[in-house]
Enzyme design. Sequence first.
Site, PDB file in Angstrom:
ATOM      1  N   THR B  75      -1.132  -4.225  24.689  1.00  0.00           N
ATOM      2  CA  THR B  75      -2.179  -5.204  24.992  1.00  0.00           C
ATOM      3  C   THR B  75      -2.680  -5.003  26.420  1.00  0.00           C
ATOM      4  O   THR B  75      -3.888  -4.960  26.668  1.00  0.00           O
ATOM      5  CB  THR B  75      -1.654  -6.639  24.796  1.00  0.00           C
ATOM      6  OG1 THR B  75      -1.428  -6.850  23.404  1.00  0.00           O
ATOM      7  CG2 THR B  75      -2.657  -7.669  25.292  1.00  0.00           C
ATOM      8  N   ASN B 154      -3.132  -1.567  12.220  1.00  0.00           N
ATOM      9  CA  ASN B 154      -1.849  -2.268  12.139  1.00  0.00           C
ATOM     10  C   ASN B 154      -1.626  -2.955  10.799  1.00  0.00           C
ATOM     11  O   ASN B 154      -0.492  -3.114  10.367  1.00  0.00           O
ATOM     12  CB  ASN B 154      -1.730  -3.283  13.283  1.00  0.00           C
ATOM     13  CG  ASN B 154      -2.939  -4.184  13.389  1.00  0.00           C
ATOM     14  OD1 ASN B 154      -4.071  -3.713  13.471  1.00  0.00           O
ATOM     15  ND2 ASN B 154      -2.715  -5.476  13.375  1.00  0.00           N
ATOM     16  N   GLN B 182       0.250   1.887  17.001  1.00  0.00           N
ATOM     17  CA  GLN B 182       0.887   2.051  15.692  1.00  0.00           C
ATOM     18  C   GLN B 182       1.056   3.520  15.311  1.00  0.00           C
ATOM     19  O   GLN B 182       1.511   3.815  14.207  1.00  0.00           O
ATOM     20  CB  GLN B 182       0.041   1.349  14.617  1.00  0.00           C
ATOM     21  CG  GLN B 182      -0.080  -0.156  14.775  1.00  0.00           C
ATOM     22  CD  GLN B 182       1.156  -0.892  14.287  1.00  0.00           C
ATOM     23  OE1 GLN B 182       2.032  -0.313  13.641  1.00  0.00           O
ATOM     24  NE2 GLN B 182       1.242  -2.178  14.577  1.00  0.00           N
ATOM     25  N   SER B 202       2.719   1.664  23.033  1.00  0.00           N
ATOM     26  CA  SER B 202       3.683   0.579  23.097  1.00  0.00           C
ATOM     27  C   SER B 202       5.058   1.154  22.771  1.00  0.00           C
ATOM     28  O   SER B 202       5.169   2.056  21.941  1.00  0.00           O
ATOM     29  CB  SER B 202       3.296  -0.469  22.047  1.00  0.00           C
ATOM     30  OG  SER B 202       4.351  -1.363  21.861  1.00  0.00           O
ATOM     31  N   CYS B 327      -1.207 -17.534   8.331  1.00  0.00           N
ATOM     32  CA  CYS B 327      -0.953 -18.893   7.878  1.00  0.00           C
ATOM     33  C   CYS B 327      -0.569 -19.736   9.082  1.00  0.00           C
ATOM     34  O   CYS B 327       0.588 -19.941   9.378  1.00  0.00           O
ATOM     35  CB  CYS B 327       0.158 -18.883   6.849  1.00  0.00           C
ATOM     36  SG  CYS B 327       0.532 -20.491   6.227  1.00  0.00           S
TER      37      CYS B 327
END
Lengths: 127, 403
Positions: B75, B154, B182, B202, B327
């Site tokens: 990020t 991703n 990724q 990352s 969710c």
Amino acid sequence: MAYSDKVLDHYENPRNVGSFGKDEEGVATGMVGAPACGDVMKLQIKVGKDGVIEDAKFKTYGCGSAIASSSLVTEWVKGKTIDQALDIKNTQIAEELALPPVKIHCSILAEDAIKAAVADYRKKHQA
Amino acid sequence: MLKFPIYLDYSATTPVDPRVAAKMIPWLTEHFGNPASRSHAYGWEAEQAVEEAREQVAALVGADAKEIIWTSGATESNNLAIKGAAHFYQGKGKHVITVKTEHKAVLDTVRELEREGFEATYLDVQENGLIDLDVLKAAIRPDTILVTVMFVNNEIGVVQPIAEIGEICREQGIIFHVDAAQATGKVDIDLGKLKVDLMSFSAHKTYGPKGIGALYVRRKPRVRLEAQMHGGGHERGMRSGTLATHQIVGMGEAFRLAREEMASENARLLGLRDRLLNGLTGIEATYVNGDLEQRVPHNLNISFAYVEGESLIMAIKDIAVSSGSACTSASLEPSYVLRALGRNDELAHSSIRFSIGRFTTEEEIDFTIGLLNEKIGKLRELSPLWEMYKDGVDLDAVQWAAH
């Protein structure tokens, strides 16, 4: 998302799942919700000649709370007259299942399903 | 012996490989020096460890160690690359191109540039999740200064045509940034050949620790960045802040292992992935999201029609996977990536991302296949949509009462 024990119980062991035959005497159907919103409930009631709901069945596409709300409603409407069934309010469903605020719409949908089924019954029998 | 829940969410994060953890620990306790301390042996040994790790990271991606800048993760790397390049080159133009299916760390950074007065184009993807190079070419303007495209998606694991995009950008003199969070250890990356100017990495997606990442900044031809973090002038002024020696050592070791083992590991993962694929596509009305060929070996994203996403996640709590719908407590938002592929909301809701990894076993895959077959069947028994589909009703033709 933490579910209450009652929601989990209805989700794991849903009551009265299924459908009645389309042409069975006294059967009325309420279908509410939309796939795009993530909930569709189908509630069917089978009403005797005396106006009492003898049996009820449901099928629900939705989250655990939606499944539990509709499963609970099939238990509650049995033995009630259609007028008594209309007295079932979403707040009672939400209270019984201890639904969190974000799941209140599931109980509202279950109440709507009762109203839709009763409306279908009246359309068929008083027209 | 199966341990529950079975972890099938390696694209979210991976466990630190025990070999990596063992390498890290002495750098926390014994060798705790600040790599920037030039006046004593504590600092010298830490600096040496940091530079060795820099070589290891560079080696995995075919770069020179001098081109690797340490950050806190992908990020931060994405923020530094995109804002840093846009700010530095804004005199040449203020137009940036990205893709609708990028990670939020890229999309939100580009949005921030828009707030600062830059203009942005968000490219559509094809139904298979890959970008169309002609669509990219058509979006390039005289004032385009930066293109940013992820290597591997991703959610759906598709591999974008980075080499081809690099050619297009270099020809036009446009800076090209790639989010490769990724991709490391999953696809071959050779920055000696790829015409990529900036690349984000990352550690924790490749069996290294969380909280550490890197940014590749090309030296030939030289790419300039405006620093986003100011301070002691670490990392050649591009990213100030005391280096986290233990994290850096961990990332270096993780990337070294990835380089050594990726060929055999990916062959094994592909075998497991195919076993899972065969076991799940046997279920009626299931759809694989994203291209199956241009794809990393460890990702499978499948939509199960006529089953609702949240109840599906609830039914399969014995496995740890990601749902296509975020969710949140407030609402069930279908995945923007799946919507960009043209999937309708209902299929986007009922999708599951399975991502397998270094410690996944055949027994775990077989359990997962059995579980999904059982639970999908059960939920469809409950589903009025499944009943209508079986009765031949066209669900798109039904007038639903949206609520």
